[in-house]
Design a protein around this motif. Sequence first.
Motif, PDB file in Angstrom:
ATOM      1  N   UNK A   5      39.747  64.736  72.864  1.00 48.11           N
ATOM      2  CA  UNK A   5      38.606  64.514  71.990  1.00 48.11           C
ATOM      3  C   UNK A   5      37.278  64.540  72.748  1.00 48.11           C
ATOM      4  N   UNK A   6      37.335  64.900  74.023  1.00 53.94           N
ATOM      5  CA  UNK A   6      36.106  65.048  74.790  1.00 53.94           C
ATOM      6  C   UNK A   6      35.432  66.374  74.419  1.00 53.94           C
ATOM      7  N   UNK A   7      34.156  66.308  74.113  1.00 53.40           N
ATOM      8  CA  UNK A   7      33.403  67.503  73.754  1.00 53.40           C
ATOM      9  C   UNK A   7      33.186  68.408  74.971  1.00 53.40           C
ATOM     10  N   UNK A   8      33.291  69.698  74.753  1.00 48.70           N
ATOM     11  CA  UNK A   8      32.884  70.694  75.741  1.00 48.70           C
ATOM     12  C   UNK A   8      31.855  71.606  75.090  1.00 48.70           C
ATOM     13  N   UNK A   9      31.183  72.412  75.893  1.00 45.14           N
ATOM     14  CA  UNK A   9      30.161  73.315  75.376  1.00 45.14           C
ATOM     15  C   UNK A   9      30.767  74.681  75.092  1.00 45.14           C
ATOM     16  N   UNK A  10      30.464  75.198  73.908  1.00 45.57           N
ATOM     17  CA  UNK A  10      30.951  76.513  73.512  1.00 45.57           C
ATOM     18  C   UNK A  10      30.028  77.636  73.974  1.00 45.57           C
ATOM     19  N   UNK A  11      28.738  77.307  74.131  1.00 42.92           N
ATOM     20  CA  UNK A  11      27.788  78.313  74.603  1.00 42.92           C
ATOM     21  C   UNK A  11      26.546  77.605  75.141  1.00 42.92           C
ATOM     22  N   UNK A  12      25.834  78.292  76.007  1.00 38.32           N
ATOM     23  CA  UNK A  12      24.604  77.781  76.602  1.00 38.32           C
ATOM     24  C   UNK A  12      23.547  78.868  76.494  1.00 38.32           C
ATOM     25  N   UNK A  13      22.338  78.480  76.122  1.00 39.21           N
ATOM     26  CA  UNK A  13      21.252  79.448  76.057  1.00 39.21           C
ATOM     27  C   UNK A  13      20.002  78.880  76.723  1.00 39.21           C
ATOM     28  N   UNK A  14      19.204  79.764  77.299  1.00 40.36           N
ATOM     29  CA  UNK A  14      17.957  79.371  77.938  1.00 40.36           C
ATOM     30  C   UNK A  14      16.806  79.537  76.959  1.00 40.36           C
ATOM     31  N   UNK A  15      15.810  78.688  77.115  1.00 35.72           N
ATOM     32  CA  UNK A  15      14.649  78.815  76.238  1.00 35.72           C
ATOM     33  C   UNK A  15      13.967  80.158  76.460  1.00 35.72           C
ATOM     34  N   UNK A  16      13.317  80.626  75.422  1.00 41.32           N
ATOM     35  CA  UNK A  16      12.596  81.891  75.459  1.00 41.32           C
ATOM     36  C   UNK A  16      11.106  81.593  75.505  1.00 41.32           C
ATOM     37  N   UNK A  17      10.452  81.928  76.603  1.00 39.20           N
ATOM     38  CA  UNK A  17       9.012  81.699  76.729  1.00 39.20           C
ATOM     39  C   UNK A  17       8.263  82.799  75.972  1.00 39.20           C
ATOM     40  N   UNK A  18       7.338  82.382  75.122  1.00 40.31           N
ATOM     41  CA  UNK A  18       6.588  83.329  74.299  1.00 40.31           C
ATOM     42  C   UNK A  18       5.140  83.462  74.723  1.00 40.31           C
ATOM     43  N   UNK A  19       4.631  82.511  75.506  1.00 40.76           N
ATOM     44  CA  UNK A  19       3.254  82.583  75.973  1.00 40.76           C
ATOM     45  C   UNK A  19       2.259  82.048  74.956  1.00 40.76           C
TER      46      UNK A  19
END
Length: 292
Positions: A5-19
């Motif tokens: 029942x321990x959570x794991x991560x299914x996906x990881x994403x990096x923030x997108x810098x828009x300026x």
Amino acid sequence: MDAALQRTLNRVEARQMLGPDSQVDDKALAFAPNDPALTDPFLIMAEDWFSSPGFECHPHRGLETVTLVVDGVLEHGDNLGNAGALEPGEVQWMTAGKGIVHRELAYRNEHAHTFQLWLNLPRAKKMTASRYQDLTRGTMRQVAAPGVLLDVHAGTVDGVTGGADTHHPVQGVLAQLDPLASYDLAVPGEHRLFAHVVSGRVLVGGRELEAGQTGWSEPVPGAESTTLHLAAPDGDERSRVLVYSGTPLREPVAFGGPFVMNSRAEIQQAFQDFQRGDFGPVPRQARLAYDR
């Protein structure tokens, strides 16, 4: 708790810098609304750095916005008569519902650094009454453990219930961890979860994330409760991670600028209602004379 029942991560994403743009000095998307089914019930989370002009009066319908102040002071006001200012660590939980017009500015045009999460409303609550809720430092509910401090925004964690009254099952915390500190966060099994590292580095479900990264964990069918293990590696700085979870709505999503409904026809109706004045008058209040 059972390791299954321990959570794991299914996906990881990096923030997108828009300026920079016409409203902000700099902007990033922690996650974008590319596929609402993957983030349901969450829609988008933006990170903004602004001084002037900020976000002058604009409408919303069909969603809630959750705004966390990271730095500076955020001034806000709406056409319901609410006005105020939020300091670092404070949260504004706005229910747009059937329609609201508001503004978000840097106090004295100095500087504000914020995260804003768009939380979808279920079809039955799209046209609920609009409202503001401010979670200030003086009223923030907290959970403390060795080397760990949790600001509980919504839901119940270790017997502490956050101050936000929500329209849908949502849990939200901002966790601060000293180096080598750890915490097991209980999360309802039916919730989809995201963890966004605001500063430092954090081990989330056994995977190390750095500032600007978001990890996602899918619902665990049949599990009443699950645990997400958070841990800070060795180092010199305290780490902060924003962890929100909620039950997916599994409903159609239609975007139309500041409106989020279930169909294109409802989006068109929202624009017509706003242009007709059904959202109420655009607020004309003066800038705040604020000194808390």
